[in-house]
Write a protein that holds these residues in place. Structure first.
Motif, PDB file in Angstrom:
ATOM      1  N   ARG A  42       0.833  -1.213   0.000  1.00 12.59           N
ATOM      2  CA  ARG A  42       0.000   0.000   0.000  1.00 12.59           C
ATOM      3  C   ARG A  42       0.862   1.256   0.000  1.00 12.59           C
ATOM      4  O   ARG A  42       0.504   2.270  -0.603  1.00 12.59           O
ATOM      5  CB  ARG A  42      -0.933  -0.022   1.203  1.00 12.59           C
ATOM      6  N   LEU A  43       1.998   1.190   0.679  1.00 11.05           N
ATOM      7  CA  LEU A  43       2.917   2.326   0.647  1.00 11.05           C
ATOM      8  C   LEU A  43       3.497   2.516  -0.753  1.00 11.05           C
ATOM      9  O   LEU A  43       3.737   3.655  -1.184  1.00 11.05           O
ATOM     10  CB  LEU A  43       4.044   2.111   1.659  1.00 11.05           C
ATOM     11  N   ASN A  44       3.735   1.427  -1.478  1.00 17.41           N
ATOM     12  CA  ASN A  44       4.207   1.539  -2.858  1.00 17.41           C
ATOM     13  C   ASN A  44       3.189   2.287  -3.712  1.00 17.41           C
ATOM     14  O   ASN A  44       3.546   3.142  -4.533  1.00 17.41           O
ATOM     15  CB  ASN A  44       4.446   0.138  -3.446  1.00 17.41           C
ATOM     16  N   THR A  45       1.904   1.965  -3.501  1.00 18.23           N
ATOM     17  CA  THR A  45       0.841   2.650  -4.235  1.00 18.23           C
ATOM     18  C   THR A  45       0.760   4.118  -3.819  1.00 18.23           C
ATOM     19  O   THR A  45       0.611   5.011  -4.666  1.00 18.23           O
ATOM     20  CB  THR A  45      -0.512   1.961  -3.958  1.00 18.23           C
ATOM     21  N   GLN A  51       2.591  13.758  -4.597  1.00 17.03           N
ATOM     22  CA  GLN A  51       3.384  14.586  -5.498  1.00 17.03           C
ATOM     23  C   GLN A  51       4.542  15.290  -4.787  1.00 17.03           C
ATOM     24  O   GLN A  51       5.618  15.469  -5.365  1.00 17.03           O
ATOM     25  CB  GLN A  51       2.469  15.645  -6.157  1.00 17.03           C
ATOM     26  N   GLU A  52       4.310  15.684  -3.540  1.00 14.50           N
ATOM     27  CA  GLU A  52       5.330  16.454  -2.839  1.00 14.50           C
ATOM     28  C   GLU A  52       6.566  15.582  -2.564  1.00 14.50           C
ATOM     29  O   GLU A  52       6.453  14.431  -2.150  1.00 14.50           O
ATOM     30  CB  GLU A  52       4.788  17.001  -1.512  1.00 14.50           C
ATOM     31  N   ARG A  57       9.512  11.135   0.329  1.00 16.08           N
ATOM     32  CA  ARG A  57      10.618  10.686   1.181  1.00 16.08           C
ATOM     33  C   ARG A  57      10.091  10.041   2.454  1.00 16.08           C
ATOM     34  O   ARG A  57      10.629   9.023   2.927  1.00 16.08           O
ATOM     35  CB  ARG A  57      11.519  11.870   1.533  1.00 16.08           C
ATOM     36  N   SER A  58       9.036  10.622   3.022  1.00 13.44           N
ATOM     37  CA  SER A  58       8.445  10.072   4.232  1.00 13.44           C
ATOM     38  C   SER A  58       7.884   8.680   3.979  1.00 13.44           C
ATOM     39  O   SER A  58       8.051   7.768   4.795  1.00 13.44           O
ATOM     40  CB  SER A  58       7.344  11.008   4.738  1.00 13.44           C
ATOM     41  N   VAL A  59       7.228   8.518   2.842  1.00 19.90           N
ATOM     42  CA  VAL A  59       6.678   7.206   2.470  1.00 19.90           C
ATOM     43  C   VAL A  59       7.810   6.198   2.286  1.00 19.90           C
ATOM     44  O   VAL A  59       7.731   5.050   2.743  1.00 19.90           O
ATOM     45  CB  VAL A  59       5.834   7.310   1.180  1.00 19.90           C
ATOM     46  N   GLN A  60       8.889   6.612   1.629  1.00 20.72           N
ATOM     47  CA  GLN A  60      10.027   5.718   1.397  1.00 20.72           C
ATOM     48  C   GLN A  60      10.670   5.283   2.706  1.00 20.72           C
ATOM     49  O   GLN A  60      11.014   4.111   2.886  1.00 20.72           O
ATOM     50  CB  GLN A  60      11.052   6.422   0.502  1.00 20.72           C
ATOM     51  N   GLU A  64      10.870   1.447   4.190  1.00 16.92           N
ATOM     52  CA  GLU A  64      12.117   0.780   4.573  1.00 16.92           C
ATOM     53  C   GLU A  64      12.061   0.303   6.021  1.00 16.92           C
ATOM     54  O   GLU A  64      12.586  -0.773   6.351  1.00 16.92           O
ATOM     55  CB  GLU A  64      13.302   1.729   4.365  1.00 16.92           C
ATOM     56  N   LEU A  65      11.419   1.098   6.873  1.00 15.63           N
ATOM     57  CA  LEU A  65      11.255   0.696   8.269  1.00 15.63           C
ATOM     58  C   LEU A  65      10.411  -0.570   8.361  1.00 15.63           C
ATOM     59  O   LEU A  65      10.747  -1.503   9.110  1.00 15.63           O
ATOM     60  CB  LEU A  65      10.613   1.826   9.069  1.00 15.63           C
TER      61      LEU A  65
END
Length: 223
Positions: A42-45, A51-52, A57-60, A64-65
């Motif tokens: 879901r984070l990949n989606t 867009q920001e 970066r926060s999602v990435q 990773e966590l």
């Protein structure tokens, strides 16, 4: 209470503990692991939708966590599973346990082995792994240590397992005097289980000087 009865009781406890831990391991691997994998998907989606740059970066970072958590859950499920000890033996199981701890970054952990390896039997090695895990967990919870060393020595006539840390230490006499229904009575359990394996356990600790637990078993132990 006779020694034979105590041995039979220990074997019953081992069977119950193995069954319970195997159920937990299965739950971690099948259900928790699967849910975490779905969260990563879901984070990949979500990464494709935001867009920001800062949000991406926060999602990435969160993804990773979660991947780290998935890896840790899988490693933990293996060390809890009796089949892992039975299939691979004590050394690989200890290695996996210390790698998992090292990966958390909380403490520097290492495994040192000496001598020509041999099997002590599935039950004895399972008991040894659980004692090591309990001791390591106490280090993580109470010792405030920076370094943890687990040493395994295979002598021709005996096996020696040592768990040592550089933490704050404690009063061994006070801890040993606690009854089984009191918190922190784990030392008594270590001594009891080691005796039932036909061996001896020694605990050395002083305030500010860390702790060293040595478990020694004859090669041809009886359990």
């Amino acid at each position: 209470m006779t020694e034979l009865y105590q041995r039979e009781l220990l074997q019953s406890q081992i069977e119950i503990q193995n069954h319970t831990l195997q159920q937990i391991a299965q739950e971690l691997h099948d259900n928790i692991g699967q849910l975490l994998t779905v969260a990563v998907m879901r984070l990949n989606t979500l990464e494709d939708e935001v867009q920001e740059l800062e949000s991406q970066r926060s999602v990435q970072q969160t993804r990773e966590l979660l991947r780290t958590v998935i890896s840790d859950v899988r490693a933990l499920s293996k060390t809890l599973d009796y089949d892992t000890v039975q299939r691979f033996g004590l050394l690989p199981s200890l290695t996996l346990e210390l790698e998992r701890i090292q990966h958390t970054g909380r403490i520097q952990a290492q495994l040192i082995t000496s001598g020509e390896t041999y099997s002590l039997g599935d039950q004895a090695e399972t008991v040894l792994l659980r004692m090591a895990q309990e001791s390591i967990n106490n280090v993580l919870k109470h010792a405030s240590a920076s370094n943890l060393t687990v040493s395994v020595l295979y002598k021709p006539d005996c096996f020696v397992l040592t768990i040592a840390d550089d933490g704050k230490g404690f009063n061994v006499g006070e801890a040993t005097a606690r009854t089984l229904d009191q918190a922190g009575a784990g030392l008594n359990n270590l001594h009891r289980r080691t005796r039932l394996l036909g061996g001896a356990c020694r605990v050395d600790s002083n305030f500010g000087e860390g702790t060293r637990i040595e478990i020694q078993l004859p090669r041809n132990q009886m359990i």
